[in-house]
Design an enzyme around this catalytic site. Sequence first.
Site, short mmCIF file in Angstrom:
data_model
loop_
_atom_site.label_atom_id
_atom_site.label_comp_id
_atom_site.label_asym_id
_atom_site.label_seq_id
_atom_site.Cartn_x
_atom_site.Cartn_y
_atom_site.Cartn_z
N CYS A 76 48.81 36.91 49.22
CA CYS A 76 48.00 37.97 48.23
C CYS A 76 48.29 39.30 48.73
O CYS A 76 48.23 39.71 49.64
CB CYS A 76 46.45 37.25 48.33
SG CYS A 76 45.87 38.83 47.71
N CYS A 79 44.99 41.22 50.09
CA CYS A 79 44.28 41.67 51.20
C CYS A 79 44.27 41.92 52.35
O CYS A 79 45.64 43.21 52.16
CB CYS A 79 44.56 39.91 51.59
SG CYS A 79 43.54 38.44 50.63
N HIS A 138 38.96 36.79 49.51
CA HIS A 138 40.05 36.91 49.34
C HIS A 138 39.64 36.08 47.79
O HIS A 138 39.68 36.06 46.46
CB HIS A 138 41.09 35.38 49.36
CG HIS A 138 42.30 35.78 48.19
ND1 HIS A 138 43.59 36.20 48.09
CD2 HIS A 138 42.39 34.28 47.71
CE1 HIS A 138 44.10 35.60 47.45
NE2 HIS A 138 43.52 34.06 47.30
N ASN A 178 39.69 42.75 34.51
CA ASN A 178 40.17 42.04 33.29
C ASN A 178 38.95 40.64 34.71
O ASN A 178 39.84 40.10 36.27
CB ASN A 178 41.42 41.00 33.50
CG ASN A 178 41.69 42.59 32.58
OD1 ASN A 178 40.67 42.58 31.95
ND2 ASN A 178 42.92 42.85 32.97
N HIS A 189 42.23 37.78 43.30
CA HIS A 189 41.84 38.40 44.34
C HIS A 189 40.14 39.46 43.72
O HIS A 189 40.92 40.00 43.23
CB HIS A 189 42.57 39.37 45.33
CG HIS A 189 41.67 40.19 46.59
ND1 HIS A 189 42.20 39.44 48.00
CD2 HIS A 189 40.20 41.05 46.78
CE1 HIS A 189 41.21 40.48 48.71
NE2 HIS A 189 40.54 41.27 47.63
N HIS A 191 39.35 42.01 42.08
CA HIS A 191 39.39 43.55 41.98
C HIS A 191 39.18 43.67 40.51
O HIS A 191 39.17 42.75 39.18
CB HIS A 191 40.44 43.57 42.34
CG HIS A 191 41.90 42.66 41.16
ND1 HIS A 191 41.94 41.32 41.05
CD2 HIS A 191 42.92 43.14 40.06
CE1 HIS A 191 42.82 41.40 39.97
NE2 HIS A 191 43.26 42.75 39.83
N GLN A 193 40.70 47.24 37.74
CA GLN A 193 41.40 48.61 37.48
C GLN A 193 41.34 49.72 36.40
O GLN A 193 40.34 49.53 35.99
CB GLN A 193 42.75 47.40 36.39
CG GLN A 193 43.40 46.63 37.12
CD GLN A 193 44.61 46.46 36.10
OE1 GLN A 193 46.28 46.89 36.56
NE2 GLN A 193 43.95 45.09 35.57
#
Length: 379
Positions: A76, A79, A138, A178, A189, A191, A193
């Site tokens: 990943c 991470c 993660h 998303n 993971h 997250h 944007q």
Amino acid sequence: MSTITSTLLSDGRELIYFDDEDSPAERRSGDAAPDLRGLPARGEPGEVRFDALTGDWVAVAAHRQTRTHLPPADQCPICPTTSTNATEIPAADYDVVVFENRFPSLGPAVGNIPSEPGWGTVGPAYGRCEVVSFTSEHTGSFSGLSERRARTVVEAWAQRTEALSALPGIQQVFPFENRGAEIGVTLHHPHGQIYAYPYVTPRASVMAAAAGKHYESVNGRSTLIGSLLEAERKDGSRMVLESDSFSAFVPFAARWPLEIHLVPHRKVPDLAALSGAEKDELAHVYLELLKKVDALYPTPTPYISAWHQAPLIPSLRDAGQLHLQLTSPRRAADKLKYLAGSEAAMGAFINDTTPEAVAERLRSVAVPPAPSVLEGTNA
């Protein structure tokens, strides 16, 4: 208040650590390790092309074809860095991190795109695309964060909104998440944007036109989303939850099987304009909303969490107001709504659920308690 530390990755991209308030000393990121990967220099921006048929700008970013796609957990890229996996985040641990996307749709340069475009107009894809990692863990999702960690993410959104809004040529700043393979995520993971556009996006343009017409008709006494919230609170049948400063409801003409709007009671243009107390409250309310969404079905609900912020163009900004639009294509435990002919080609949505029934389900769903601040690194 979060401790904020900015540094540079080996190719010159900015990376910013946001530490939780009262985060343990061993998790503080002020002396984070440098990026030793020796990445090649960043490329030039892609391009934006003007669609004369619709009046929209389209970003062309062919370099994104080589971006990372659903790597295994031990590879990943967001991470913490280990001896076997040098990642985008050099620190051995962290709370929240924001960094410039290695495969951006817009940027890294900023500036003004052509102001009077027509057929054949091409410009540099100015702007900025950032990744927001919610946790060093993660697995999991935003709804599993502690309230303290959610507050740190809210602070990161607000700080980046203010900073990106000040960049040359930027006309709109859009934080979003998303979540779920059904949405098309490329990293598991947890997250989100942030996009900083050099133009006002098509959806925001349509909403700004409606907001401006309403604002003018009431002589600036209320925004359109504020008036809609007032009407929804009076009706009550589509309300989901309320707090002192925020309310969430399923809109009267919801397009998606699952769609919720979260609106501040006070007129603010963006996340940066929220007070400290409002950010505290937002962290709590947003977590409660996401927990309700995730509790609807036996498995996690895919969604797009979109923060609509007022465009930066002065003529559009006064009529705008911050609000969240959370949507999901999930129409049943084992069914998704796909955008086919009517929706994808004509933009004419057909909803398979009734907003009132969806709101009733969301109101009645049991929400699990928030995790303790002592639990894991999500604390």
